[in-house]
Design an enzyme around this catalytic site. Structure first.
Site, PDB file in Angstrom:
ATOM      1  N   ASP A  24     -19.854  20.425  26.910  1.00 18.99           N
ATOM      2  CA  ASP A  24     -19.021  19.550  26.094  1.00 18.99           C
ATOM      3  C   ASP A  24     -18.039  20.450  25.339  1.00 18.99           C
ATOM      4  OD1 ASP A  24     -18.200  17.182  24.658  1.00 18.99           O
ATOM      5  OD2 ASP A  24     -19.357  17.934  22.969  1.00 18.99           O
ATOM      6  N   ASP A  26     -15.840  19.374  21.916  1.00 15.72           N
ATOM      7  CA  ASP A  26     -15.821  19.179  20.463  1.00 15.72           C
ATOM      8  C   ASP A  26     -17.229  19.174  19.893  1.00 15.72           C
ATOM      9  OD1 ASP A  26     -12.940  18.745  19.849  1.00 15.72           O
ATOM     10  OD2 ASP A  26     -13.178  17.118  21.290  1.00 15.72           O
ATOM     11  N   ASP A 183     -23.664  18.243  22.152  1.00 17.94           N
ATOM     12  CA  ASP A 183     -24.030  18.073  20.747  1.00 17.94           C
ATOM     13  C   ASP A 183     -24.263  16.610  20.392  1.00 17.94           C
ATOM     14  OD1 ASP A 183     -21.352  17.212  18.799  1.00 17.94           O
ATOM     15  OD2 ASP A 183     -21.023  17.738  20.877  1.00 17.94           O
TER      16      ASP A 183
END
Length: 234
Positions: A24, A26, A183
């Protein structure tokens, strides 16, 4: 080979080799979610909408079109989503121009290890391509990935598996041989649905109980992921 600094269940669980890694962006590679939340709140104020931090956090890991649905459900069908996101982007670019965008701990050592092991890697992000490329170039990470899959590259964004399936195809590695790093809950659900192993590195929001149950591990930062790759990358 000595056991690296891994959570106990990772050491004791049988593992197949890691042939590719999908990141991922961000909140995982970039310490950008705090800036994004601030930019959302500023854009809301510009348009006379009061967006709380807790409301903005509901948009973490959600593509822009999904965020637009959430905003219109909360503030009415007349919410000017396109204008709002343009303002949010302008605020975020200002913050980045002020030098506030940095990488998360452990990013560069992990990428260095992948280079040394010749392990292909890709990004699967909910961000639009122009934003993703701009931010990656800003922190000198753009050239360190074999593929970047943005929201513009798939029909359905996270939590659908499309970004992760597409990323695996682009690096030529079967999903079951890929390790996904996330996240957010939406991102982890997308990677699970793609058939990948997932390690979660939480940023602003703790993963749900369901994500914790399915993930290989929930760890503090990417240095632990590096230990895992050292043990299982082939």
């Amino acid at each position: 080979m000595p056991a690296p600094n891994l959570p106990g269940h990772l050491i004791n669980t049988p593992q197949i080799s890691v042939r590719g890694v999908i990141f991922d962006m961000d909140g995982l590679l970039l310490d950008s979610e705090t800036l994004a939340m601030e930019a959302l709140i500023c854009a809301g104020r510009d348009l006379d909408y009061d967006l709380s931090l807790s409301f903005c956090e509901r948009m973490i890991g959600v593509p822009e079109d999904g965020c637009a649905v959430l905003l219109r459900e909360s503030f009415g069908d007349g919410f000017p989503a396109e204008r709002f996101f343009a303002m949010q982007t302008a605020h975020l670019r200002r913050f980045i121009g002020e030098g506030r965008l940095v990488t998360k701990p452990g990013v560069v050592p992990l990428l260095d290890l992948l280079d040394a092991r010749h392990i292909p890697r890709a990004i699967a992000t909910s961000s639009r391509r122009d934003r993703a490329e701009e931010q990656l170039r800003r922190v000198s990470l753009y050239d360190r990935f074999d593929a970047i899959v943005s929201r513009d590259d798939v029909i359905c964004g996270k939590p659908a598996p499309d970004p992760y399936v597409t990323a695996a195809l682009r690096i030529g590695v079967a999903p079951e041989l890929c390790l996904a790093l996330e996240d957010s809950t939406n991102g982890a659900i997308a990677a699970f649905a793609a058939g990948m192993r997932v390690i979660v590195v939480p940023d602003l929001i703790e993963p749900t109980a369901e994500v914790k149950e399915q993930a290989l591990a929930v760890v503090r930062d990417l240095s632990v992921v590096r230990d895992y790759v050292m043990r299982y990358a082939r």
